[in-house]
Scaffold this motif. Structure first.
Motif, PDB file in Angstrom:
ATOM      1  N   GLU A  76     -25.869 -21.517  24.968  1.00  0.00           N
ATOM      2  CA  GLU A  76     -26.214 -21.507  23.543  1.00  0.00           C
ATOM      3  C   GLU A  76     -25.149 -20.786  22.729  1.00  0.00           C
ATOM      4  OE1 GLU A  76     -30.084 -19.697  23.689  1.00  0.00           O
ATOM      5  OE2 GLU A  76     -31.109 -21.634  23.808  1.00  0.00           O
ATOM      6  N   LYS A  77     -24.591 -19.715  23.272  1.00  0.00           N
ATOM      7  CA  LYS A  77     -23.520 -18.985  22.580  1.00  0.00           C
ATOM      8  C   LYS A  77     -22.271 -19.857  22.459  1.00  0.00           C
ATOM      9  CE  LYS A  77     -20.768 -14.752  22.732  1.00  0.00           C
ATOM     10  NZ  LYS A  77     -19.646 -15.395  22.124  1.00  0.00           N
ATOM     11  N   ARG A  78     -21.928 -20.555  23.546  1.00  0.00           N
ATOM     12  CA  ARG A  78     -20.761 -21.438  23.503  1.00  0.00           C
ATOM     13  C   ARG A  78     -20.958 -22.551  22.480  1.00  0.00           C
ATOM     14  NH1 ARG A  78     -19.216 -23.277  29.356  1.00  0.00           N
ATOM     15  NH2 ARG A  78     -17.692 -24.436  28.134  1.00  0.00           N
ATOM     16  N   LEU A  79     -22.174 -23.081  22.393  1.00  0.00           N
ATOM     17  CA  LEU A  79     -22.476 -24.132  21.426  1.00  0.00           C
ATOM     18  C   LEU A  79     -22.327 -23.601  19.999  1.00  0.00           C
ATOM     19  CD1 LEU A  79     -23.482 -26.956  20.717  1.00  0.00           C
ATOM     20  CD2 LEU A  79     -25.823 -26.073  20.929  1.00  0.00           C
ATOM     21  N   ARG A  80     -22.852 -22.403  19.717  1.00  0.00           N
ATOM     22  CA  ARG A  80     -22.711 -21.813  18.375  1.00  0.00           C
ATOM     23  C   ARG A  80     -21.240 -21.631  18.024  1.00  0.00           C
ATOM     24  NH1 ARG A  80     -26.782 -18.406  20.074  1.00  0.00           N
ATOM     25  NH2 ARG A  80     -25.289 -16.738  20.442  1.00  0.00           N
ATOM     26  N   ASP A  81     -20.453 -21.144  18.982  1.00  0.00           N
ATOM     27  CA  ASP A  81     -19.019 -20.954  18.733  1.00  0.00           C
ATOM     28  C   ASP A  81     -18.325 -22.277  18.446  1.00  0.00           C
ATOM     29  OD1 ASP A  81     -19.393 -18.250  19.165  1.00  0.00           O
ATOM     30  OD2 ASP A  81     -18.531 -18.246  21.189  1.00  0.00           O
ATOM     31  N   ALA A  82     -18.643 -23.318  19.226  1.00  0.00           N
ATOM     32  CA  ALA A  82     -18.026 -24.630  19.027  1.00  0.00           C
ATOM     33  C   ALA A  82     -18.412 -25.215  17.671  1.00  0.00           C
ATOM     34  CB  ALA A  82     -18.427 -25.578  20.152  1.00  0.00           C
ATOM     35  N   GLU A  83     -19.683 -25.037  17.273  1.00  0.00           N
ATOM     36  CA  GLU A  83     -20.122 -25.546  15.974  1.00  0.00           C
ATOM     37  C   GLU A  83     -19.412 -24.816  14.836  1.00  0.00           C
ATOM     38  OE1 GLU A  83     -24.336 -25.008  16.310  1.00  0.00           O
ATOM     39  OE2 GLU A  83     -24.648 -27.050  17.052  1.00  0.00           O
ATOM     40  N   MET A  84     -19.204 -23.511  14.991  1.00  0.00           N
ATOM     41  CA  MET A  84     -18.517 -22.743  13.963  1.00  0.00           C
ATOM     42  C   MET A  84     -17.052 -23.197  13.853  1.00  0.00           C
ATOM     43  SD  MET A  84     -18.261 -18.607  13.365  1.00  0.00           S
ATOM     44  CE  MET A  84     -17.963 -18.307  15.082  1.00  0.00           C
ATOM     45  N   GLU A  85     -16.397 -23.412  14.989  1.00  0.00           N
ATOM     46  CA  GLU A  85     -15.012 -23.905  14.972  1.00  0.00           C
ATOM     47  C   GLU A  85     -14.935 -25.275  14.308  1.00  0.00           C
ATOM     48  OE1 GLU A  85     -13.553 -23.870  18.978  1.00  0.00           O
ATOM     49  OE2 GLU A  85     -13.706 -21.689  19.125  1.00  0.00           O
ATOM     50  N   ARG A  86     -15.885 -26.160  14.617  1.00  0.00           N
ATOM     51  CA  ARG A  86     -15.922 -27.488  14.015  1.00  0.00           C
ATOM     52  C   ARG A  86     -16.055 -27.401  12.496  1.00  0.00           C
ATOM     53  NH1 ARG A  86     -21.359 -30.087  14.609  1.00  0.00           N
ATOM     54  NH2 ARG A  86     -21.642 -28.548  12.972  1.00  0.00           N
ATOM     55  N   ASP A  87     -16.957 -26.537  12.034  1.00  0.00           N
ATOM     56  CA  ASP A  87     -17.165 -26.385  10.593  1.00  0.00           C
ATOM     57  C   ASP A  87     -15.912 -25.859   9.903  1.00  0.00           C
ATOM     58  OD1 ASP A  87     -19.722 -27.306  10.989  1.00  0.00           O
ATOM     59  OD2 ASP A  87     -20.657 -25.312  10.886  1.00  0.00           O
ATOM     60  N   ILE A  88     -15.234 -24.916  10.545  1.00  0.00           N
ATOM     61  CA  ILE A  88     -13.991 -24.374   9.974  1.00  0.00           C
ATOM     62  C   ILE A  88     -12.928 -25.457   9.888  1.00  0.00           C
ATOM     63  CG2 ILE A  88     -12.063 -22.789  10.422  1.00  0.00           C
ATOM     64  CD1 ILE A  88     -14.182 -20.830  11.555  1.00  0.00           C
ATOM     65  N   LEU A  89     -12.811 -26.255  10.952  1.00  0.00           N
ATOM     66  CA  LEU A  89     -11.827 -27.335  10.954  1.00  0.00           C
ATOM     67  C   LEU A  89     -12.150 -28.394   9.903  1.00  0.00           C
ATOM     68  CD1 LEU A  89     -11.180 -27.742  14.769  1.00  0.00           C
ATOM     69  CD2 LEU A  89      -9.601 -26.846  13.046  1.00  0.00           C
ATOM     70  N   LYS A  90     -13.419 -28.695   9.689  1.00  0.00           N
ATOM     71  CA  LYS A  90     -13.809 -29.651   8.652  1.00  0.00           C
ATOM     72  C   LYS A  90     -13.386 -29.154   7.274  1.00  0.00           C
ATOM     73  CE  LYS A  90     -18.000 -31.952  10.308  1.00  0.00           C
ATOM     74  NZ  LYS A  90     -19.454 -32.031  10.083  1.00  0.00           N
ATOM     75  N   LYS A  91     -13.613 -27.866   7.021  1.00  0.00           N
ATOM     76  CA  LYS A  91     -13.244 -27.292   5.725  1.00  0.00           C
ATOM     77  C   LYS A  91     -11.732 -27.281   5.547  1.00  0.00           C
ATOM     78  CE  LYS A  91     -17.377 -24.477   5.354  1.00  0.00           C
ATOM     79  NZ  LYS A  91     -17.950 -23.134   5.386  1.00  0.00           N
ATOM     80  N   ALA A  92     -11.017 -26.941   6.615  1.00  0.00           N
ATOM     81  CA  ALA A  92      -9.558 -26.940   6.532  1.00  0.00           C
ATOM     82  C   ALA A  92      -9.028 -28.342   6.300  1.00  0.00           C
ATOM     83  CB  ALA A  92      -8.969 -26.354   7.812  1.00  0.00           C
ATOM     84  N   MET A  93      -9.604 -29.317   6.963  1.00  0.00           N
ATOM     85  CA  MET A  93      -9.181 -30.715   6.801  1.00  0.00           C
ATOM     86  C   MET A  93      -9.415 -31.151   5.360  1.00  0.00           C
ATOM     87  SD  MET A  93      -7.898 -33.166   8.409  1.00  0.00           S
ATOM     88  CE  MET A  93      -8.295 -34.123   9.806  1.00  0.00           C
ATOM     89  N   ALA A  94     -10.550 -30.760   4.783  1.00  0.00           N
ATOM     90  CA  ALA A  94     -10.846 -31.126   3.402  1.00  0.00           C
ATOM     91  C   ALA A  94      -9.845 -30.488   2.441  1.00  0.00           C
ATOM     92  CB  ALA A  94     -12.271 -30.704   3.044  1.00  0.00           C
ATOM     93  N   ILE A  95      -9.469 -29.259   2.694  1.00  0.00           N
ATOM     94  CA  ILE A  95      -8.514 -28.557   1.821  1.00  0.00           C
ATOM     95  C   ILE A  95      -7.139 -29.198   1.915  1.00  0.00           C
ATOM     96  CG2 ILE A  95      -7.263 -26.379   1.530  1.00  0.00           C
ATOM     97  CD1 ILE A  95      -9.891 -24.950   2.324  1.00  0.00           C
ATOM     98  N   PHE A  96      -6.667 -29.496   3.118  1.00  0.00           N
ATOM     99  CA  PHE A  96      -5.314 -30.025   3.281  1.00  0.00           C
ATOM    100  C   PHE A  96      -5.205 -31.512   2.974  1.00  0.00           C
ATOM    101  CE2 PHE A  96      -4.917 -26.322   6.262  1.00  0.00           C
ATOM    102  CZ  PHE A  96      -4.010 -25.638   5.477  1.00  0.00           C
ATOM    103  N   SER A  97      -6.325 -32.229   2.938  1.00  0.00           N
ATOM    104  CA  SER A  97      -6.251 -33.657   2.649  1.00  0.00           C
ATOM    105  C   SER A  97      -6.390 -33.958   1.165  1.00  0.00           C
ATOM    106  CB  SER A  97      -7.327 -34.412   3.446  1.00  0.00           C
ATOM    107  OG  SER A  97      -8.607 -34.000   3.032  1.00  0.00           O
ATOM    108  N   ARG A  98      -6.569 -32.944   0.355  1.00  0.00           N
ATOM    109  CA  ARG A  98      -6.651 -33.148  -1.099  1.00  0.00           C
ATOM    110  C   ARG A  98      -5.284 -33.610  -1.620  1.00  0.00           C
ATOM    111  NH1 ARG A  98      -9.432 -27.578  -2.939  1.00  0.00           N
ATOM    112  NH2 ARG A  98     -11.423 -27.899  -1.889  1.00  0.00           N
ATOM    113  N   THR A  99      -5.335 -34.518  -2.582  1.00  0.00           N
ATOM    114  CA  THR A  99      -4.069 -34.961  -3.198  1.00  0.00           C
ATOM    115  C   THR A  99      -3.705 -33.971  -4.295  1.00  0.00           C
ATOM    116  OG1 THR A  99      -5.322 -36.363  -4.700  1.00  0.00           O
ATOM    117  CG2 THR A  99      -4.455 -37.389  -2.716  1.00  0.00           C
ATOM    118  N   PRO A 100      -2.449 -33.568  -4.322  1.00  0.00           N
ATOM    119  CA  PRO A 100      -2.033 -32.613  -5.344  1.00  0.00           C
ATOM    120  C   PRO A 100      -2.067 -33.286  -6.725  1.00  0.00           C
ATOM    121  CG  PRO A 100      -0.178 -33.242  -3.965  1.00  0.00           C
ATOM    122  CD  PRO A 100      -1.393 -33.905  -3.433  1.00  0.00           C
ATOM    123  N   LYS A 101      -2.391 -32.475  -7.741  1.00  0.00           N
ATOM    124  CA  LYS A 101      -2.479 -33.016  -9.112  1.00  0.00           C
ATOM    125  C   LYS A 101      -1.202 -32.809  -9.853  1.00  0.00           C
ATOM    126  CE  LYS A 101      -7.404 -32.512  -9.468  1.00  0.00           C
ATOM    127  NZ  LYS A 101      -8.511 -31.978 -10.177  1.00  0.00           N
TER     128      LYS A 101
END
Length: 101
Positions: A76-101
Motif C-alpha cells: 500500500e505504501k509503494r502504491l501511494r508513492d507511485a500514485e504521487m509520482e504519477r500525479d507530479i509527472l502529470k502536472k509537470a507534463m501539463a506545465i511543459f506542454s503549454r504553448t508559449p504566448k
C-alpha cells in the motif's frame, strides 16, 4: 495531590496472566487481585490475546503484524508513492506542454 505513574507490564507477564485466567476453576477477579492488577485490565488483555494470539502485546503502542499484514502495508505504501509520482509527472507534463504566448 499525587500523580499516579502508569505501570508497564512486559508481554510475558500479560501472556501468563491471560493463560492463568483461562484455567478452569479460577475466577478472573481472584487472579487479578493476586497479580495486583485490575479486573478490567485482565479482561482487556484476554480480548487482545484472543484476537491476535502470538502477535498480541507488542509493546510501546506498536502493532505487531503478521507477515501477510506487513506485506500488504508495504505494498500500500509503494502504491501511494507511485500514485504521487504519477500525479507530479502529470502536472509537470501539463506545465511543459503549454504553448508559449
Amino acid at each position: 495531590m499525587s500523580v499516579q505513574q502508569r505501570r508497564k507490564y512486559d508481554p510475558d507477564f500479560k501472556r501468563n496472566a491471560v493463560l492463568l485466567s483461562e484455567e478452569p476453576g479460577k475466577a478472573v477477579t481472584e487472579i487479578a487481585d493476586n497479580l495486583g492488577i485490575s479486573r478490567d485490565l485482565l479482561y482487556r488483555w484476554r480480548r487482545e490475546y484472543r484476537a491476535r494470539e502470538n502477535y498480541s502485546f507488542s509493546g510501546n503502542g506498536r502493532e505487531s503484524l503478521t507477515p501477510q499484514e506487513q506485506k500488504v502495508r508495504d505494498l500500500e505504501k509503494r502504491l501511494r508513492d507511485a500514485e504521487m509520482e504519477r500525479d507530479i509527472l502529470k502536472k509537470a507534463m501539463a506545465i511543459f506542454s503549454r504553448t508559449p504566448k
